[in-house]
Design an enzyme around this catalytic site. Structure first.
Site, mmCIF file in Angstrom:
data_model
loop_
_atom_site.group_PDB
_atom_site.id
_atom_site.type_symbol
_atom_site.label_atom_id
_atom_site.label_comp_id
_atom_site.label_asym_id
_atom_site.label_seq_id
_atom_site.Cartn_x
_atom_site.Cartn_y
_atom_site.Cartn_z
ATOM 1 N N GLU A 32 0.828 -1.207 0.000
ATOM 2 C CA GLU A 32 0.000 0.000 0.000
ATOM 3 C C GLU A 32 0.862 1.257 0.000
ATOM 4 O O GLU A 32 2.061 1.212 0.292
ATOM 5 C CB GLU A 32 -0.925 0.015 1.218
ATOM 6 N N LYS A 52 -5.584 10.504 1.005
ATOM 7 C CA LYS A 52 -5.786 9.099 1.334
ATOM 8 C C LYS A 52 -6.995 8.616 0.538
ATOM 9 O O LYS A 52 -8.100 9.138 0.692
ATOM 10 C CB LYS A 52 -6.024 8.986 2.838
ATOM 11 N N ASP A 94 -18.366 4.320 12.641
ATOM 12 C CA ASP A 94 -17.078 4.427 11.958
ATOM 13 C C ASP A 94 -16.454 3.040 11.819
ATOM 14 O O ASP A 94 -15.835 2.519 12.742
ATOM 15 C CB ASP A 94 -16.145 5.364 12.736
ATOM 16 N N SER A 132 -14.140 0.753 9.020
ATOM 17 C CA SER A 132 -13.291 0.884 7.843
ATOM 18 C C SER A 132 -13.823 0.096 6.652
ATOM 19 O O SER A 132 -14.312 -1.027 6.789
ATOM 20 C CB SER A 132 -11.881 0.405 8.183
ATOM 21 N N ASP A 161 -11.950 -1.219 4.693
ATOM 22 C CA ASP A 161 -11.041 -2.367 4.549
ATOM 23 C C ASP A 161 -11.791 -3.679 4.745
ATOM 24 O O ASP A 161 -11.559 -4.661 4.028
ATOM 25 C CB ASP A 161 -9.909 -2.299 5.586
ATOM 26 N N LYS A 182 -5.046 -2.407 13.834
ATOM 27 C CA LYS A 182 -4.399 -1.354 14.609
ATOM 28 C C LYS A 182 -4.938 -1.311 16.043
ATOM 29 O O LYS A 182 -6.138 -1.471 16.275
ATOM 30 C CB LYS A 182 -4.567 -0.014 13.907
#
Length: 326
Positions: A41, A102, A154, A156, A158, A175
């Site tokens: 990435e 981003k 919230d 992601s 991903d 994370k």
């Protein structure tokens, strides 16, 4: 140009051939030969580290991939093109331009349509890797469900992309700033297979274990590659997430880390940071609060993941060739 598999039907071949997908010569040649390629990435370059650590990290992780037998394919959106395999000048441009946005999934059509540039997240890198035919992607840690998501919603992108793109993603878990139990619940709902590399527990980025179980443990890159092939044999969409704990000597102190996370979360609220800015803000605050500790740990885990990802890509390429020859 994209590598178009000979077995693909005419409609899908035409769609793939028309994509704004640009592969470096090295990546295209490796894919055409069925060789091992590892996607990387670029958000970690533009938003994960300060300069010049970000440039050194990007150069080092590509070296680690090469040293372990695979071709690195750093991914970014450049002038509206989905690029897999960047030149040294392109990597340096990303490292020295903090205003590069981003780019998550919702941003792709905007950047492509307007001919703009962006640094790819786990989600967008996975999409580009899958389109290019790259089977292994290495990152530091995936995004997930943020703490307080019951109020903020919230979560992601991903996770949803991992639920549909067929590839193996190597990461040090998710994370530490996230709600890890909720993240694993969403991965389970989406059908993502979560493996632990020589561990029974889901890593927590800077920590070797979150105390939460993975779906299964694997002891070798070959075993992980076989799980991805098994998933594909079954016709299942979605990824295999191969979680790789941070090296023990680089693990942060869990008490001090949680204190730093709570401090960063308070700053997040006070500064009214939301959306795509949340993770970069939190990681920056962690770097500040823990001084050089989190940066050093982040670099170590990324390189550790790159070595494992490259070895897994080598095994995947070999197994695929063996299958084709039988």
């Amino acid at each position: 140009m994209p590598v178009v598999p000979a077995t693909m039907n005419a409609a899908d071949r035409a769609r793939l051939s028309s994509l704004p997908l640009v592969l470096s010569d090295e990546v295209a040649e490796a894919l055409a030969a069925g060789g091992p390629v590892v996607a990387l990435e670029s958000t970690i370059i533009s938003h994960g580290f300060p300069y010049p650590q970000n440039l050194h990290m990007a150069q080092e992780v590509e070296r680690v991939v090469r040293d372990n037998g695979a071709v690195p394919a750093t991914v970014a959106i450049l002038d509206g093109k989905l690029c897999a395999g960047l030149s040294p000048d392109q990597v340096e441009w990303l490292a020295t331009n903090p205003k590069v946005p981003k780019a998550s999934v919702r941003d792709l059509p905007i950047l492509v349509g307007k001919g703009q540039s962006g640094a790819t997240t786990v989600a967008t890198t996975s999409i580009v890797a899958a389109l290019a035919g790259i089977g292994v992607f290495v990152t530091g840690g995936i995004g997930g469900v943020h703490r307080g998501a019951a109020t903020t919603f919230d979560i992601s992108a991903d996770l949803t992309v991992l639920g549909r793109e067929s590839l193996l993603v190597v990461a040090a878990g998710a994370k530490s700033v996230l709600d890890l139990p909720a993240t694993l619940e969403v991965l389970e709902t989406l059908g993502v297979t979560v493996l632990g590399y020589r561990t029974d527990h889901f890593p927590a980025f800077y920590l070797r274990s979150s105390g939460l179980p993975v779906d299964a443990r694997v002891e070798s890159p070959a075993e992980a590659a076989k799980v991805l092939l098994g998933r594909r044999d079954l016709g299942l969409p979605g990824a295999v997430l191969l979680t790789n704990p941070i090296p023990p000597e680089e693990e942060l102190d869990p008490v001090r880390l949680e204190e730093a996370i709570q401090s960063a979360l308070r700053d997040l609220t006070q500064n009214d940071v939301t959306g795509r800015d949340v993770t970069p803000f939190l990681l920056k605050r962690l770097h500040e609060v823990t001084e050089v500790g989190s940066i050093k740990a982040n670099l170590a885990l990324v390189n550790n993941n790159a070595a494992l990802g490259a070895r897994t890509a080598v095994e995947l390429a070999q197994l695929t060739k063996e299958r084709a020859g039988r």
